[in-house]
Design an enzyme around this catalytic site. Structure first.
Site, mmCIF file in Angstrom:
data_model
loop_
_atom_site.group_PDB
_atom_site.id
_atom_site.type_symbol
_atom_site.label_atom_id
_atom_site.label_comp_id
_atom_site.label_asym_id
_atom_site.label_seq_id
_atom_site.Cartn_x
_atom_site.Cartn_y
_atom_site.Cartn_z
ATOM 1 N N ARG A 84 0.861 -1.193 0.000
ATOM 2 C CA ARG A 84 0.000 0.000 0.000
ATOM 3 C C ARG A 84 0.888 1.230 0.000
ATOM 4 N NH1 ARG A 84 -2.542 2.872 4.699
ATOM 5 N NH2 ARG A 84 -4.651 3.571 4.195
ATOM 6 N N GLU A 175 -8.895 7.366 5.987
ATOM 7 C CA GLU A 175 -9.591 7.459 7.272
ATOM 8 C C GLU A 175 -10.637 8.572 7.245
ATOM 9 O OE1 GLU A 175 -6.606 5.323 10.425
ATOM 10 O OE2 GLU A 175 -6.543 7.517 10.370
ATOM 11 N N GLU A 281 -5.118 -0.880 7.573
ATOM 12 C CA GLU A 281 -4.037 -0.465 8.474
ATOM 13 C C GLU A 281 -4.157 -1.211 9.795
ATOM 14 O OE1 GLU A 281 -3.603 3.694 9.241
ATOM 15 O OE2 GLU A 281 -4.118 4.292 7.194
#
Length: 344
Positions: A84, A175, A281
C-alpha cells in the site's frame, strides 16, 4: 487528444456523475486492466510509504539472517504479497508525491506484489482529525473541488499506467470517518458533498482502471456506529464504492476485545451493504513483537473468516529506531524484521 476540464454534474437521483466534458474529448482507454500480480489470494499487506525517505536518510534493511537486502525482497520472503502506498498532492520534500509513489510501485511490481494506491487528497496526513485541502486547491468553490478531485485522481493513475503499473485497489480518501476536503466535504456538515467527492475519485479510477476495486476507508474498525452512519449516508446520497476499508490499532491489553468487535463490524458491513471488506491499516507496539504476532494471527484469521474479507495491511512495519517518532513498526533496532511479521 488533449483532455479538457472535467465537469462534475448533478443528476436527478442525487447521485453524482463525474465525467469528461464530451465536446471533442475521449475517455481513457485501457488495453490491459489486469492487476500487476494475482489478486485472487488473500492480501498479506504492508504500507511502506516511508521506505524511500528512510533510505535517503541512511536507513538500511536486513533479512532475518542479518544480510542487507532490499525491503521489498525481505517482506516478500515473509509472506507479504501486497503493498500500500499513500499519495499526497504537493508534499514538503516531495516524499509521497506522484513521482515517489511511481518509483515505489515499480519496486513492488518487480517483487511480484499487488498494489494499493491510497489518495489522501491533501499535501500531508489525512485522518479523522485532519482533512486539509491541498494548498493549490484552497479557495475553490465546491464544483472546483470536485473537478480537482477527479482530474488529480485521473492524472496520478494515468502516470502510473504510463509507468507500467496497474493497481489492484485504489483508496478514495484516507480514514474518512467524517469525510474529506474539509469543510466542503465534511460528512457531518454535508454528507451529500462528501458522497459526490467519493464519486469523483471512484469514476476517475474506473476511467483509467475499470477493474480496479475502489475502497472507502475509515478509522477504528471496531466502531460499528460510525461505520453505519457514514456508509448509510453515502448510500442514500448515491455514492459508489467496492470495498469498505478499516484501520485497527489496538493495544496489547485490549486487542482480543477490539478484534472481536472488528469482526462483528466486518460481518455487518458485508451483510448491510453487500460489499467486500479489508483491514487497510494495523499496528502495535514495536517492542512487543510476540503479542503483536498473536494479534496479527487473530485479525488475519477473523478477516479470512468473513465472506468478502480481502486482506490485512500492516502500516509501516519497516520503521525502527524511532523513525519519525513512530513506535508501532515491526523491525528491530538492528534493522531486521521482528517475530511480529511471522504472522503473515
Amino acid at each position: 487528444m488533449i483532455r479538457q476540464t472535467i465537469a462534475c454534474l448533478f443528476v436527478l437521483i442525487c447521485a453524482l456523475s463525474c465525467s469528461k466534458n464530451n465536446s471533442g474529448t475521449k475517455t481513457t482507454t485501457t488495453t490491459s486492466d489486469t492487476p500487476d500480480a494475482s489478486a485472487s489470494s488473500f492480501a498479506n499487506g504492508a504500507d511502506v510509504s516511508w521506505v524511500t525517505q528512510m533510505e535517503a536518510s541512511g536507513y538500511k534493511f536486513y533479512n532475518s539472517s542479518g544480510t542487507q537486502e532490499d525491503l521489498f525482497a525481505i517482506l516478500g520472503g515473509l509472506g507479504i504479497n501486497s503493498i500500500r502506498l499513500r499519495v499526497w498532492v504537493n508534499p514538503s520534500g516531495g516524499w509521497c508525491n506522484t513521482a515517489d509513489v511511481l518509483a515505489k510501485a515499480k519496486r513492488a511490481k518487480a517483487a511480484g506484489m499487488n498494489i494499493m494506491i491510497d489518495f489522501h487528497y491533501s499535501d500531508t496526513w489525512a485522518d479523522p482529525g485532519h482533512q486539509t485541502v491541498p494548498a493549490a486547491w484552497a479557495g475553490l468553490d465546491f464544483t472546483g473541488l470536485m473537478n480537482e478531485t477527479y482530474n488529480y485522481t485521473l492524472a496520478v493513475l494515468d502516470t502510473l499506467k504510463a509507468g507500467g503499473i496497474t493497481p489492484t485497489w485504489v483508496q478514495v480518501g484516507n480514514e474518512v470517518s467524517n469525510g474529506m476536503l474539509w469543510p466542503d466535504g465534511e460528512a457531518s456538515l454535508n454528507m451529500k458533498n462528501f458522497a459526490w467527492l467519493v464519486n469523483c475519485g471512484y469514476n476517475a479510477t474506473k476511467a483509467v482502471f475499470p477493474n480496479c476495486k475502489v475502497i472507502v476507508h475509515l478509522a477504528n474498525g471496531y466502531d460499528n456506529t460510525t461505520f453505519r452512519w457514514l456508509f448509510d449516508g453515502l448510500k442514500s446520497n448515491g455514492a459508489s464504492w467496492d470495498v469498505i476499508g478499516m484501520s485497527l490499532y489496538p493495544t496489547t491489553s485490549n486487542y482480543t476485545t477490539l478484534d472481536a468487535e472488528c469482526l462483528s463490524n466486518m460481518q455487518d458491513m458485508v451483510s448491510r451493504y453487500g460489499k467486500q471488506v479489508m483491514i487497510c491499516e494495523v499496528g502495535m507496539e514495536e517492542d512487543q513483537p510476540t503479542i503483536t504476532e498473536a494479534f496479527l494471527k487473530d485479525i488475519i484469521a477473523k478477516t479470512k473468516s468473513v465472506s468478502g474479507g480481502l486482506g490485512v495491511f500492516y502500516w509501516e512495519p519497516e520503521c525502527y529506531n524511532n523513525w519519525q517518532g513512530y513506535g508501532l513498526g515491526a523491525f528491530g533496532s538492528n534493522g531486521e524484521p521482528t517475530a511480529a511479521l511471522s504472522a503473515f
